[in-house]
Design a protein around this motif. Structure first.
Motif: not given
Ligand code: MG
Ligand code: TXA
Length: 327
Positions: A151, A145, A55, A236, A143, A180
């Motif tokens: 995501s 990604n 990630k 983010h 997640s 999420e």
């Molecule tokens: Mg995440």
């Protein structure tokens, strides 16, 4: 009206093979009701380290441990009466509980970034639960990604972001919730809302019989006209394009992500999160539509105002982070 196609479901043999890959320390992406997770054996330091590497995630950001049963969760962390009440009410489902680690908790310390508390949840998705059952061990899954990006809510999003970095991608169709899980910290005397998400904070407060404490920087309540200072927010969930929020009239050249009917005279690239202003539908569409507009290579995605109630809290949180200044 055409019926939606049934969600693809991987065969039992494919799930069994994915579980073997997990047990061998490899990474397996799998569908959950919220977003796709990037799974690894939570008890293996090497497997957990591989998650951070795949990630590009900072090692100080801890991971959520996924289990299939409450009994399995109770082997990892210490439940009090509040935690049991929330687990009974919301599991399986989009609520993550942060609880103290048990003394002999087998989960790698890397997963909790060295903290003596651990985030756990039971996902509400048949494929996820079949995988967890077959793996027969706790599975960490952020997640699926690259860190800081949007995501994934479809298997093809995972393939695009992480393709070569994962052993297996299980395709379970589009994620039903689309944002999420809600993260609630129960390690102190007062429950703290760490991240708004798929479980409604109001419903959590009703189950607890107490208010959740909201740290600064989390959008809460119907606080209309009180946008959060984006400077406080870590960037983010960011598409490549810049993101401009609270927009009713997009400028020429901007892509537009609407809520409700699209403006009549709008001709640019755009989509509405929900023509009928349904927050559940908007949450389910959010990340896929952000990704689709980003692929049009516009410089800015303008986004309509979204009500700050129910799932709208999570949607606004993700959008604010998508719009936050990039490092
Ligand atoms: Mg995440
Ligand atoms: O819906 C979800 O929660 C998805 C699916 C795959 O289950 N997973 C997910 O994981 O969103 P991730 O890693 O993208 O987000 C985990 C969040 C982060 O905000 C992290 O800081 C917080 O949970 N978290 C994890 N462990 C924690 C801990 N021990 N204490 C406090 N926060 C924690």
């Amino acid at each position: 009206m055409a019926r939606p196609a049934p969600a693809p479901s991987p065969s039992r043999a494919r799930i069994a093979a994915a579980a073997r890959a997990l047990r061998a320390g490899r990474l397996v992406a799998f569908p959950t009701e919220t977003v796709y997770g990037l799974g690894a054996d939570a008890t293996s330091d090497a497997a957990v380290a591989a998650i951070y590497a795949a990630k590009g995630r900072p090692r100080f950001n801890p991971l959520i441990v996924h289990v299939d049963t409450l009994a399995a969760a109770e082997r990892l962390v210490v439940f009090d009466a509040r935690a049991r009440r929330l687990a009974r009410r919301f599991w399986p489902g989009p609520l993550t509980l942060v609880l103290p680690r048990r003394a002999r908790c087998p989960v790698s310390w890397l997963a909790s970034a060295g903290l003596d508390c651990l985030a756990v949840r039971i996902p509400d998705h048949d494929v996820a639960r079949a995988l967890l059952r077959a793996a027969a061990r706790p599975v960490v899954a952020p997640s699926a990604n690259r860190s800081g990006r949007v995501s994934p809510t479809r298997a093809e999003h995972v393939a695009r972001d992480l393709g070569r970095r994962v052993d297996t991608i299980l395709d379970g169709g589009a994620s039903r919730v689309g944002v999420e899980s809600t993260v609630v910290d129960l390690t102190g005397p007062r429950a703290v809302l760490l991240r708004p998400g798929g479980a409604d904070p109001g419903a959590i407060e009703a189950a607890l019989g107490a208010r959740l404490r909201r740290p600064r920087g989390i959008a809460t309540g119907p606080a209309r006209g009180a946008p959060r200072a984006p400077g406080q927010l870590a960037s983010h969930y960011a598409p490549r394009a810049a993101v401009r929020l609270g927009v009713r009239h997009p400028r020429p050249g901007e892509a537009y992500l609407g809520f409700g009917p699209m403006p009549a005279n709008f001709a640019g690239p755009g989509a509405t999160l929900s023509a009928r202003r349904d927050l559940g539908e908007a949450a389910a569409n959010l990340f896929a539509m952000l990704r689709a507009l980003d692929r049009r290579r516009v410089t800015t995605i303008a986004v309509a105002p979204i009500p700050r109630r129910g799932l709208g809290l999570a949607i606004n949180d993700r959008l604010a982070r998508a719009a936050a200044p990039r490092p």
